[in-house]
Enzyme design. Structure first.
Site, PDB file in Angstrom:
ATOM      1  N   HIS A  42      15.417  29.461  13.573  1.00 16.55           N
ATOM      2  CA  HIS A  42      16.521  28.818  12.914  1.00 16.55           C
ATOM      3  C   HIS A  42      17.248  27.082  13.051  1.00 16.55           C
ATOM      4  CE1 HIS A  42      16.835  32.979  14.656  1.00 16.55           C
ATOM      5  NE2 HIS A  42      16.252  33.393  13.486  1.00 16.55           N
TER       6      HIS A  42
ATOM      7  N   GLU B  60      24.111  37.459  20.502  1.00 15.69           N
ATOM      8  CA  GLU B  60      23.315  37.103  18.989  1.00 15.69           C
ATOM      9  C   GLU B  60      23.974  37.549  18.059  1.00 15.69           C
ATOM     10  OE1 GLU B  60      20.712  36.954  18.699  1.00 15.69           O
ATOM     11  OE2 GLU B  60      19.788  36.319  21.589  1.00 15.69           O
TER      12      GLU B  60
ATOM     13  N   GLU C  37      23.082  27.428  19.266  1.00 11.77           N
ATOM     14  CA  GLU C  37      20.895  27.699  19.270  1.00 11.77           C
ATOM     15  C   GLU C  37      20.486  26.853  19.678  1.00 11.77           C
ATOM     16  OE1 GLU C  37      21.825  29.764  14.997  1.00 11.77           O
ATOM     17  OE2 GLU C  37      20.339  31.164  16.168  1.00 11.77           O
TER      18      GLU C  37
ATOM     19  N   TYR D 212      16.913  46.567  24.793  1.00 16.06           N
ATOM     20  CA  TYR D 212      15.645  47.190  25.944  1.00 16.06           C
ATOM     21  C   TYR D 212      15.648  46.575  27.311  1.00 16.06           C
ATOM     22  CZ  TYR D 212      10.642  47.819  25.907  1.00 16.06           C
ATOM     23  OH  TYR D 212       9.295  48.397  26.325  1.00 16.06           O
TER      24      TYR D 212
HETATM   25 FE   LIG Z   1      19.115  32.506  16.340  1.00 13.20          FE
HETATM   26 FE   LIG Z   2      18.981  35.436  18.672  1.00 11.03          FE
END
Ligand SMILES: [Fe+2]
Ligand SMILES: [Fe+2]
Length: 340
Positions: free
Chosen positions: A210, A69, A173, A109
């Site tokens: 994205h 990320e 991605e 998390y």
């Molecule tokens: Fe992304």
């Molecule tokens: Fe992402």
């Protein structure tokens, strides 16, 4: 022109030249979510009952996604944002960067909630050759973004922009992430880790936009710069994608050294090939693998249908500010159509 050096006249939002970018911004705002909305602790009972191989798969995914990320965020900041002129695209990319940060924190998390050896998870991407190979692939492009100056006004600069975009957006991605999402959601298919599955669905919803942005960006860059449209460059783009798939194939063997119930490396790699064919077609290139989707259940995974026609999606409880208007009634380009 969508890509190029920004000029003073590029600093106002109107007239909007690329309504799809503004629509993506508005949809992304409606998709806003926060990790702690999900009660992950409910999955701990499942975790206790899972086999070592199943836990290995989750840990391996987290080990890849956590740095991934942040890597993607760098690639947007260094490889996309500086070379785009249109303010509506900048608005969307600003939201995307927050989303990547949000995904990173969401996985944080997960790492805080599940009884995992965090240090081990964090070091896995540095110690596992197949995971390192994926990162090295992306770092080759990332290094070019930071260490060399790309002259976006030249043909070679524009080609480098597209090469970087294909590696980070389409491969990382649009293929690697989808492979990981499928594995993560396979647990929910078996009624395990359902809340983790909900989180992944939200991440997937963001990522599908994205990817849509990236594909629109490649198409627009090629349309507006026809000098890039050569058979050699098309082959080069295909080769960048195929190399990414080869690295993913090796990685999936480490993800599933023995396979778990209903899932093994061959199954996941067939899905990767199927998704790759989709990406190639979305870019206007011929299929390479002719693979069938082995994970048809992805089509029925909750909420994935939203990805098909997201501009037309009805407001759901997941959407924030659902009455905000988008700039046009743009016909959706069905990019994230894993729902078939
Ligand atoms: Fe992304
Ligand atoms: Fe992402």
């Amino acid at each position: 022109m969508l890509i190029g050096k920004a000029q003073p006249e590029d600093m106002v939002l109107h007239p909007i030249r690329y309504p799809w970018a503004y629509d993506l911004y508005n949809q992304a705002v409606r998709n806003t979510w926060f990790p702690h909305e999900i009660a992950l602790k409910e999955d701990l009972d499942d975790w206790a009952k899972m086999t070592e191989d199943e836990r290995h798969a989750v840990k391996f995914l987290m080990a890849f996604f956590n740095p991934a990320e942040l890597i993607v965020n760098r690639s947007i900041a260094l490889g996309m944002y500086p070379y785009i002129k249109a303010p509506e695209a900048h608005l969307y990319l600003a939201k995307v960067m927050w989303e990547e940060a949000n995904h990173c924190v969401a996985f944080e998390y997960v790492l805080e909630t599940f009884p995992l050896d965090r240090a081990k998870v964090f070091s896995t991407h540095l110690e596992t050759p197949s995971m390192k190979a994926k990162e090295e692939y992306v770092f080759k492009y990332l290094r070019r973004m930071t260490e060399t100056i790309l002259d976006i006004e030249t043909v070679e600069g524009k080609k480098d922009f597209v090469r970087n975009l294909v590696a980070t957006n389409i491969v990382m991605e649009g293929i690697w992430f989808y492979s990981g999402f499928m594995v993560a959601l396979s647990f929910r298919q078996r009624n395990q880790l359902r809340n983790f599955g909900s989180m992944i669905t939200w991440v997937l919803r963001d990522e599908s936009l994205h990817l849509k942005f990236g594909i629109n960006l490649v198409h627009t860059a090629l349309e507006e710069n026809p000098e890039l449209l050569t058979p050699e460059f098309a082959n080069e783009i295909r080769d960048i994608i195929i190399e990414g798939v080869e690295r993913e194939t090796a990685y999936n063997k480490d993800l599933f050294p023995r396979g778990i119930l209903g899932l093994n490396a061959d199954y996941v790699n067939q899905y990767v090939q199927y998704v790759t064919d989709r990406r190639l077609e979305e870019l206007g290139l011929p299929k390479h693998y002719n693979a069938k989707n082995p994970a048809k259940w992805m089509s029925t995974a909750t909420d994935v249908f939203e990805l098909v026609n997201f501009f037309e999606a009805q407001n759901t409880s997941y959407e924030v500010d659902g009455h905000a208007s988008s700039s046009t009634k743009a016909k959706p380009v069905e990019v994230a159509k894993e729902a078939e």
